[in-house]
Motif scaffolding. Structure first.
Motif, PDB file in Angstrom:
ATOM      1  N   VAL A  21      -0.565  10.558   0.555  1.00  0.00           N
ATOM      2  CA  VAL A  21       0.021  10.031   1.793  1.00  0.00           C
ATOM      3  C   VAL A  21      -0.982  10.152   2.936  1.00  0.00           C
ATOM      4  O   VAL A  21      -1.187   9.211   3.709  1.00  0.00           O
ATOM      5  N   TRP A  22      -1.618  11.313   3.040  1.00  0.00           N
ATOM      6  CA  TRP A  22      -2.610  11.536   4.105  1.00  0.00           C
ATOM      7  C   TRP A  22      -3.775  10.558   3.988  1.00  0.00           C
ATOM      8  O   TRP A  22      -4.201   9.958   4.971  1.00  0.00           O
ATOM      9  N   MET A  23      -4.293  10.385   2.764  1.00  0.00           N
ATOM     10  CA  MET A  23      -5.458   9.522   2.581  1.00  0.00           C
ATOM     11  C   MET A  23      -5.120   8.071   2.883  1.00  0.00           C
ATOM     12  O   MET A  23      -5.881   7.360   3.557  1.00  0.00           O
ATOM     13  N   LEU A  24      -3.977   7.605   2.395  1.00  0.00           N
ATOM     14  CA  LEU A  24      -3.565   6.226   2.666  1.00  0.00           C
ATOM     15  C   LEU A  24      -3.408   5.986   4.166  1.00  0.00           C
ATOM     16  O   LEU A  24      -3.848   4.964   4.701  1.00  0.00           O
ATOM     17  N   VAL A  28      -5.357   3.402   6.701  1.00  0.00           N
ATOM     18  CA  VAL A  28      -4.652   2.460   7.587  1.00  0.00           C
ATOM     19  C   VAL A  28      -5.130   2.641   9.020  1.00  0.00           C
ATOM     20  O   VAL A  28      -5.459   1.670   9.725  1.00  0.00           O
ATOM     21  N   ASP A  29      -5.186   3.895   9.466  1.00  0.00           N
ATOM     22  CA  ASP A  29      -5.582   4.177  10.857  1.00  0.00           C
ATOM     23  C   ASP A  29      -7.012   3.733  11.138  1.00  0.00           C
ATOM     24  O   ASP A  29      -7.327   3.265  12.238  1.00  0.00           O
ATOM     25  N   LYS A  38      -1.780  -4.539   5.415  1.00  0.00           N
ATOM     26  CA  LYS A  38      -0.521  -5.017   4.856  1.00  0.00           C
ATOM     27  C   LYS A  38       0.482  -3.894   4.606  1.00  0.00           C
ATOM     28  O   LYS A  38       1.601  -4.138   4.181  1.00  0.00           O
ATOM     29  N   ILE A  39       0.083  -2.641   4.846  1.00  0.00           N
ATOM     30  CA  ILE A  39       0.988  -1.506   4.633  1.00  0.00           C
ATOM     31  C   ILE A  39       1.914  -1.333   5.832  1.00  0.00           C
ATOM     32  O   ILE A  39       1.466  -1.305   6.974  1.00  0.00           O
ATOM     33  N   LEU A  54       5.150  -2.469   1.790  1.00  0.00           N
ATOM     34  CA  LEU A  54       4.279  -3.466   2.392  1.00  0.00           C
ATOM     35  C   LEU A  54       5.033  -4.308   3.418  1.00  0.00           C
ATOM     36  O   LEU A  54       6.249  -4.448   3.346  1.00  0.00           O
ATOM     37  N   LYS A  55       4.268  -4.882   4.353  1.00  0.00           N
ATOM     38  CA  LYS A  55       4.875  -5.726   5.380  1.00  0.00           C
ATOM     39  C   LYS A  55       5.376  -7.033   4.785  1.00  0.00           C
ATOM     40  O   LYS A  55       6.338  -7.613   5.272  1.00  0.00           O
TER      41      LYS A  55
END
Length: 422
Positions: A21-24, A28-29, A38-39, A54-55
């Motif tokens: 979760v942290w890495m994803l 994104v950031d 797209k997340i 996903l969006k």
């Protein structure tokens, strides 16, 4: 998603869903790749489970996110305090033992690799105890290093250097279609006259002898493209190979040029500065000069190229090598007007194309009819011209005992995972 409950990194940290979760979220950031755009949300649902929403339902997007995300423990990253600038901690079967930026990297097999042998896919096997990679950007130097035995093998050897090893029993060589092509993309920035001049863009394409490029730049190791995406992309339609796609026709180029708004002004061609790009752009410059188009070359080093490649005001034409496992990957990278702050990758804002792309990206919309419509729209408007799909040439000394090659997703030999005789 569910991960194994016994994963550890090379620093001995136990990997849980918190790390994923942290890495994803960090990806994104940081906006590392367009796929992370797209997340929508990333949620931990258990110690070893998480949910990624996903969006929108984009074909291939989830797979691209998975294969683009490297598993790093948050504990190791924070303990390093320097963004892993001088060391690498990972969950891979190898560790980096030596590293000199732009020169060499040595990896050695981990004794404590976490995965059970029977669950390791062939592409992730660690069949070599130690490998040292050398970065050699000058083609002739690569050939010398192979001949002198400094190197046992070379990935993606320059075709012009590869020809000297043909018929030499000391070496083995394989060439396969590369997943990236050499494409010319046209600026969509309002400040460039080429943006609104489809006749000029088409004239440029007809003026380029792609067969000449394959012979003169790639020593015959390549094929003509029929789309801006390589034919290895999932969704590519074989029927395109039989369609007319801007064949070399100087007279047609002159005819379109006469219908264009071009008045002899200098057009800027942006590209990288490596030896292949130098030869390629010089030949293109010559072809365009023959039909009356003046071109100025801007061959930028990697840092400069990265800083200006999305700024369509800096060029009229840009040569890049863009691939994508799916057609939707390629389209998102190049033609999505909402992908970057400037518009698409050439600063273009085409709402018609955007709507076509978005409808095609869905599971239900990824049909041959819709795919073909996008292909024809890009081809007719000439936003991106696929020129050469080069061969990927791998070469190795026959005495290293390589008996079975395993390929990476990019087509090159995976030296660590390949099989060798004792």
């Amino acid at each position: 998603m569910e991960i194994y409950d016994y994963v550890t990194d090379s620093a001995g940290n136990h990997i849980t869903a918190d790390d994923i979760v942290w890495m994803l979220q960090a990806c994104v950031d940081a906006g590392l790749k367009t796929c992370y755009d797209k997340i929508d949300t990333i949620t931990k649902t258990g110690d070893y489970t998480l949910q990624v929403k996903l969006k929108q339902n984009v074909v291939g997007a989830f797979e691209t996110i998975l294969t683009s995300t490297y598993v790093v423990s948050k504990a190791a990253y924070e303990a390093d305090g320097n963004d892993f600038a001088t060391q690498i901690v990972s969950t891979a079967p190898y560790i980096v033992t030596e590293f000199t930026a732009g020169s060499t990297m040595t990896i050695e097999k981990r004794d404590d690799y976490w995965q059970k042998p029977e669950l390791i896919p062939a592409g992730n096997a660690a069949n070599v105890d130690k490998i040292t990679y050398h970065v050699i950007t000058e083609a002739s130097q690569a050939g010398i290093a192979l001949e002198t035995g400094e190197l046992d093998g070379f990935m993606s050897l320059d075709p012009n250097t590869a020809t000297q090893f043909v018929g030499n029993s000391t070496f083995s060589m394989i060439d396969t279609p590369y997943i990236n092509g050499y494409q010319m993309f046209f600026s969509g920035d309002p400040s460039r006259t080429i943006t609104d001049d489809v006749n000029l863009r088409q004239a440029i394409c007809y003026a380029i002898d792609v067969d000449g490029l394959i012979t003169g730049v790639f020593a015959g190791y390549g094929s003509k493209m029929h789309d801006s995406a390589a034919n290895t992309a999932m969704g590519y339609l074989e029927k395109w190979e039989d369609e007319e796609y801007y064949p070399y026709d100087p007279e047609k180029a002159k005819e379109l040029l006469a219908q264009s708004n071009y008045n002899g002004e200098e057009l800027v061609l942006l590209a990288g500065s490596n030896s292949t790009m130098q030869r390629l752009t010089q030949m293109i410059q010559g072809y365009l000069a023959q039909v009356g188009i003046t071109v100025k070359l801007n061959l930028a080093d990697p840092a400069l190229l990265t800083s200006i490649r999305l700024d369509g005001s800096q060029y009229d034409m840009f040569i890049n090598t863009v691939g994508g496992d799916w057609l939707s990957d390629h389209w998102a990278t190049r033609y999505d007007m909402n992908a970057y702050a400037t518009g698409d990758a050439c600063a273009r804002h085409d709402e018609v194309l955007a709507d076509m792309l978005y409808s095609t990206w869905t599971e239900d919309g990824f049909t041959e009819e819709n795919i073909d419509a996008v292909h024809n729209y890009i081809k007719d408007n000439m936003y991106g011209f696929g020129m050469v799909q080069p061969s990927n040439i791998d070469i190795w000394r026959s005495d290293i005992g390589l008996t079975e090659t395993v390929r990476t997703s990019k087509g090159s030999i995976n030296w660590a995972a390949s099989v060798y005789s004792e």
